[in-house]
Scaffold this motif. Structure first.
Motif, PDB file in Angstrom:
ATOM      1  N   ALA A 127      -5.977   8.215 -13.554  1.00 40.05           N
ATOM      2  CA  ALA A 127      -4.918   9.203 -13.330  1.00 40.05           C
ATOM      3  C   ALA A 127      -3.539   8.668 -13.698  1.00 40.05           C
ATOM      4  N   GLY A 128      -3.456   7.419 -14.116  1.00 35.92           N
ATOM      5  CA  GLY A 128      -2.182   6.827 -14.512  1.00 35.92           C
ATOM      6  C   GLY A 128      -1.260   6.527 -13.351  1.00 35.92           C
ATOM      7  N   GLU A 129      -1.828   6.237 -12.182  1.00 34.22           N
ATOM      8  CA  GLU A 129      -1.016   5.955 -10.993  1.00 34.22           C
ATOM      9  C   GLU A 129      -0.760   4.452 -10.887  1.00 34.22           C
ATOM     10  N   HIS A 130       0.500   4.061 -10.893  1.00 37.09           N
ATOM     11  CA  HIS A 130       0.888   2.642 -10.821  1.00 37.09           C
ATOM     12  C   HIS A 130       1.848   2.467  -9.647  1.00 37.09           C
ATOM     13  N   ASP A 131       1.290   2.334  -8.454  1.00 37.33           N
ATOM     14  CA  ASP A 131       2.111   2.284  -7.245  1.00 37.33           C
ATOM     15  C   ASP A 131       1.669   1.148  -6.322  1.00 37.33           C
ATOM     16  N   GLU A 132       2.339   1.050  -5.189  1.00 33.39           N
ATOM     17  CA  GLU A 132       2.043  -0.008  -4.213  1.00 33.39           C
ATOM     18  C   GLU A 132       0.609   0.094  -3.701  1.00 33.39           C
ATOM     19  N   GLU A 133       0.095   1.310  -3.550  1.00 32.94           N
ATOM     20  CA  GLU A 133      -1.268   1.490  -3.062  1.00 32.94           C
ATOM     21  C   GLU A 133      -2.277   0.850  -4.021  1.00 32.94           C
ATOM     22  N   ALA A 134      -1.997   0.958  -5.303  1.00 26.02           N
ATOM     23  CA  ALA A 134      -2.881   0.347  -6.303  1.00 26.02           C
ATOM     24  C   ALA A 134      -2.911  -1.176  -6.130  1.00 26.02           C
ATOM     25  N   LEU A 135      -1.742  -1.766  -5.850  1.00 32.70           N
ATOM     26  CA  LEU A 135      -1.699  -3.212  -5.606  1.00 32.70           C
ATOM     27  C   LEU A 135      -2.521  -3.581  -4.377  1.00 32.70           C
ATOM     28  N   GLN A 136      -2.423  -2.778  -3.319  1.00 33.31           N
ATOM     29  CA  GLN A 136      -3.162  -3.064  -2.086  1.00 33.31           C
ATOM     30  C   GLN A 136      -4.673  -2.955  -2.296  1.00 33.31           C
ATOM     31  N   LEU A 137      -5.096  -1.905  -3.026  1.00 34.26           N
ATOM     32  CA  LEU A 137      -6.531  -1.714  -3.266  1.00 34.26           C
ATOM     33  C   LEU A 137      -7.104  -2.839  -4.145  1.00 34.26           C
ATOM     34  N   THR A 138      -6.393  -3.188  -5.226  1.00 38.16           N
ATOM     35  CA  THR A 138      -6.883  -4.267  -6.090  1.00 38.16           C
ATOM     36  C   THR A 138      -6.867  -5.605  -5.360  1.00 38.16           C
ATOM     37  N   GLN A 139      -5.879  -5.796  -4.496  1.00 37.35           N
ATOM     38  CA  GLN A 139      -5.840  -7.040  -3.703  1.00 37.35           C
ATOM     39  C   GLN A 139      -7.043  -7.131  -2.786  1.00 37.35           C
ATOM     40  N   GLN A 140      -7.419  -6.005  -2.170  1.00 42.30           N
ATOM     41  CA  GLN A 140      -8.582  -5.989  -1.283  1.00 42.30           C
ATOM     42  C   GLN A 140      -9.853  -6.381  -2.031  1.00 42.30           C
ATOM     43  N   LEU A 141     -10.007  -5.857  -3.238  1.00 44.66           N
ATOM     44  CA  LEU A 141     -11.220  -6.134  -4.024  1.00 44.66           C
ATOM     45  C   LEU A 141     -11.216  -7.551  -4.597  1.00 44.66           C
ATOM     46  N   LEU A 142     -10.079  -7.975  -5.174  1.00 44.61           N
ATOM     47  CA  LEU A 142     -10.004  -9.287  -5.819  1.00 44.61           C
ATOM     48  C   LEU A 142     -10.073 -10.423  -4.808  1.00 44.61           C
ATOM     49  N   SER A 143      -9.704 -10.165  -3.575  1.00 45.22           N
ATOM     50  CA  SER A 143      -9.784 -11.208  -2.548  1.00 45.22           C
ATOM     51  C   SER A 143     -11.227 -11.625  -2.297  1.00 45.22           C
ATOM     52  N   SER A 144     -12.148 -10.699  -2.514  1.00 40.23           N
ATOM     53  CA  SER A 144     -13.567 -11.031  -2.321  1.00 40.23           C
ATOM     54  C   SER A 144     -14.279 -11.318  -3.634  1.00 40.23           C
ATOM     55  N   ASN A 145     -13.749 -10.796  -4.727  1.00 37.70           N
ATOM     56  CA  ASN A 145     -14.361 -11.030  -6.034  1.00 37.70           C
ATOM     57  C   ASN A 145     -13.276 -11.194  -7.095  1.00 37.70           C
ATOM     58  N   PRO A 146     -12.748 -12.421  -7.267  1.00 34.07           N
ATOM     59  CA  PRO A 146     -11.633 -12.632  -8.196  1.00 34.07           C
ATOM     60  C   PRO A 146     -12.019 -12.571  -9.669  1.00 34.07           C
ATOM     61  N   ASP A 147     -13.299 -12.339  -9.980  1.00 29.84           N
ATOM     62  CA  ASP A 147     -13.739 -12.333 -11.376  1.00 29.84           C
ATOM     63  C   ASP A 147     -13.845 -10.920 -11.956  1.00 29.84           C
ATOM     64  N   PHE A 148     -13.215  -9.960 -11.331  1.00 29.94           N
ATOM     65  CA  PHE A 148     -13.240  -8.578 -11.795  1.00 29.94           C
ATOM     66  C   PHE A 148     -12.071  -8.394 -12.765  1.00 29.94           C
ATOM     67  N   ALA A 149     -12.319  -8.631 -14.062  1.00 28.06           N
ATOM     68  CA  ALA A 149     -11.240  -8.659 -15.062  1.00 28.06           C
ATOM     69  C   ALA A 149     -10.491  -7.337 -15.163  1.00 28.06           C
ATOM     70  N   THR A 150     -11.199  -6.196 -15.034  1.00 26.81           N
ATOM     71  CA  THR A 150     -10.558  -4.890 -15.149  1.00 26.81           C
ATOM     72  C   THR A 150      -9.478  -4.712 -14.092  1.00 26.81           C
ATOM     73  N   LEU A 151      -9.733  -5.235 -12.898  1.00 25.75           N
ATOM     74  CA  LEU A 151      -8.753  -5.103 -11.819  1.00 25.75           C
ATOM     75  C   LEU A 151      -7.502  -5.926 -12.100  1.00 25.75           C
ATOM     76  N   TRP A 152      -7.663  -7.112 -12.676  1.00 25.80           N
ATOM     77  CA  TRP A 152      -6.484  -7.909 -13.041  1.00 25.80           C
ATOM     78  C   TRP A 152      -5.660  -7.172 -14.105  1.00 25.80           C
ATOM     79  N   ASN A 153      -6.359  -6.551 -15.047  1.00 22.65           N
ATOM     80  CA  ASN A 153      -5.641  -5.800 -16.091  1.00 22.65           C
ATOM     81  C   ASN A 153      -4.842  -4.649 -15.477  1.00 22.65           C
ATOM     82  N   TYR A 154      -5.486  -3.911 -14.565  1.00 22.27           N
ATOM     83  CA  TYR A 154      -4.801  -2.796 -13.901  1.00 22.27           C
ATOM     84  C   TYR A 154      -3.628  -3.307 -13.071  1.00 22.27           C
ATOM     85  N   ARG A 155      -3.826  -4.447 -12.431  1.00 22.47           N
ATOM     86  CA  ARG A 155      -2.761  -5.021 -11.597  1.00 22.47           C
ATOM     87  C   ARG A 155      -1.539  -5.378 -12.452  1.00 22.47           C
ATOM     88  N   ARG A 156      -1.756  -5.872 -13.645  1.00 21.16           N
ATOM     89  CA  ARG A 156      -0.632  -6.179 -14.530  1.00 21.16           C
ATOM     90  C   ARG A 156       0.101  -4.899 -14.939  1.00 21.16           C
TER      91      ARG A 156
END
Length: 542
Positions: A41-70
């Protein structure tokens, strides 16, 4: 853990663990789907950072999430002041460090950390260097961290001398730190370069210079100190390979000179063959042929039909240009890209001619070890022999002694070399075939050297016959374009497939072939298959 008694889980405990895993998986999948929907949906907000942080904290090898986070961080960066951007990315660095504790070898984490530092208004490279030190203290072979450290060193301007001292500390605490030995090999040529042959003075680079590209050459004075360091390592633990590999690098650091080794011209076939000191791509490296002072338009082709880079290249001369045996011709092959050339004269009455350096003028075969002073090699050979007396079954010591003997006097040490090869096969049977191949290569080289020094033909194809019986040959790969070859005997070898004989199709005068005693004779319809592969062969022995 070691020393703890394993307690068997009851069925109830296993069921509870399964439910807990399912619960975590369900939460992970739900959060992942939410993140992917937000990105779509093209949403780039604080909530997106929180959701990706939740996922990457348990699985840091999810490359798509790092790309979205950038993507999110770049968007947030546009609406903030410089101080706020600094805080935003510093917070990101703290988060990445937490992820590295989950997986210190996560590609995504290290790549993202490099990117974050490029976005920081005021990056703290001292902190990053400290992070590298801590990570390498936990795992000295974490190559992700080593790669990141090189980036940090380059950006922060840490001197080569400081980095060399860093490797001193790591190697001093553990001789088996292969990564430190390798890093050291990239630093020494910058801090202690070998002076150029024509330099008037021995000028050294500034010790404060940051590590850059190097030439792999080290001055002799520093080499003597490095030999002592390597000696300390492998005399302490002779079976550890790290110091041995570094030692081989020290002894063989010189690069092979790029040159035209030989030019051959055939009057009958009106063909020129050019051999180089290493494989080249002649069609892209400016190879030019001059005949009797006139540049020729020729098409160069490799001797190997499938390799773009080859040590030997051929070309056909214009028809009639050298066929008259009563005329003398002078050829020059120019390698314009390397500013070198080689001349060859085809004299009156001669059907062929060639020009090359003999083994007495220059080494025909380049030794893997190439220290300039033979006295240094002799001293190192004595040191290794001393270690061999203490460790007679040590494969690293045996192999290094063989290479040192090859560099010093291949013919004089031939008997000892063969004995060491036999010992190597006994103490390291898993690599027996490798040692056999290496030994065979050295024996062939020695045979050709004997021919050179004695000025006689120990090996020749002038009688148009090649005999290679009882040699455990599995393939004829590389045996291309022998225009005079008429007969080949390959009895009692290990040729299993017809494809192993494909190179013989380029030998246009081959009519006799002996394959008795090879597994290939079991191939179905072998007679018809061979007649298609080698239609000119009329006498076939199976």
């Amino acid at each position: 853990m070691h020393g703890r008694v394993k307690v068997k889980s009851t069925a109830q405990q296993e069921e509870e663990k399964r439910k807990e895993r399912e619960k975590k998986l369900k939460a992970f999948v739900s959060a992942r789907d939410a993140v992917l929907r937000k990105r779509s949906a093209g949403e780039h907000d604080e909530e997106a950072l929180q959701l990706t942080q939740q996922l990457l904290s348990s699985n840091p090898d999810f490359a798509t999430l790092w790309n979205y986070r950038r993507e999110v961080l770049l968007q947030l960066e546009t609406s903030r002041e410089k101080d706020e951007v600094q805080k935003l990315y510093e917070s990101e660095l703290h988060f990445i460090e937490a992820c590295l504790k989950v997986n210190p070898k996560s590609y995504g984490c290290w790549h993202h950390r490099s990117w974050v530092n490029t976005r920081l208004p005021q990056p703290d490279w001292t902190r990053e260097l400290g992070l590298c030190d801590r990570c390498l203290s936990l795992d000295e072979r974490n190559f992700h961290c080593w790669d990141y450290r090189r980036v940090v060193v380059k950006e922060s301007g840490v001197s080569v001398e400081q980095e060399l001292q860093f490797t001193d500390r790591l190697i001093g605490s553990n001789f088996s730190n292969y990564s430190s030995w390798h890093y050291r090999s990239t630093l020494l040529p910058q801090l202690h370069p070998q002076p150029a042959p024509d330099s008037a003075s021995n000028t050294s680079p500034s010790p404060t210079a940051s590590p850059q590209i190097h030439s792999h050459r080290v001055c002799e004075e520093q080499l003597l100190k490095e030999y002592e360091l390597a000696h300390n390592a492998f005399f302490t633990d002779p079976n550890d390979q790290s110091a041995w590999f570094y030692y081989r690098w020290l002894l063989g650091r010189a690069e092979r000179e790029e040159m035209i080794s030989c030019v051959y011209v055939s009057r009958e076939r009106e063909r020129v063959s050019v051999a180089f000191s290493k494989p080249v791509h002649a069609q892209s490296e400016g190879l030019m042929l001059v005949l009797d002072g006139q540049p020729q338009q020729v098409e160069w082709r490799s001797t190997h039909p499938r390799l773009r880079h080859s040590p030997v290249w051929l070309c056909d001369l214009p028809p009639g240009s050298v066929s008259d045996i009563s005329n003398e011709h002078n050829l020059t092959v120019h390698w314009t890209e390397k500013y070198t050339h080689r001349d060859c004269a085809l004299y009156t009455g001669c059907a062929e001619s060639w020009c090359r350096d003999s083994a007495t003028d220059q080494e025909l075969f380049r030794s893997e070890l190439s220290v300039e002073k033979s006295s240094v090699l002799q001293a190192e050979l004595q040191s290794c022999n001393q270690l061999l007396e203490l460790e007679p079954q040590n494969k690293w010591c045996l192999l290094t002694i063989i290479l040192l003997m090859r560099a010093l006097d291949p013919l004089g040490h031939e008997k000892e070399t063969l004995a060491h090869f036999q010992t190597l096969k006994e103490v390291d049977p898993m690599r027996s075939s490798y040692y056999s191949d290496l030994c065979s290569k050295f024996l062939i080289e020695n045979t050709i050297l004997k021919m050179e020094y004695a000025e006689v033909r120990v090996f020749s194809l002038s009688n148009k016959v090649l005999e290679a019986d009882d040699n455990a040959i599995e393939s004829l790969e590389g045996l291309y374009h022998l225009p005079k070859l008429e007969e080949v005997s390959l009895r009692n070898n290990q040729i299993c497939k017809l494809s192993d004989l494909e190179s013989l199709a380029s030998c246009t005068k081959l009519t006799r072939l002996d394959l008795r005693g090879n597994p290939v004779h079991k191939t179905a319809n072998i007679d018809s298959e061979l007649s298609q592969l080698l239609p000119l062969v009329t006498a076939l022995s199976l």
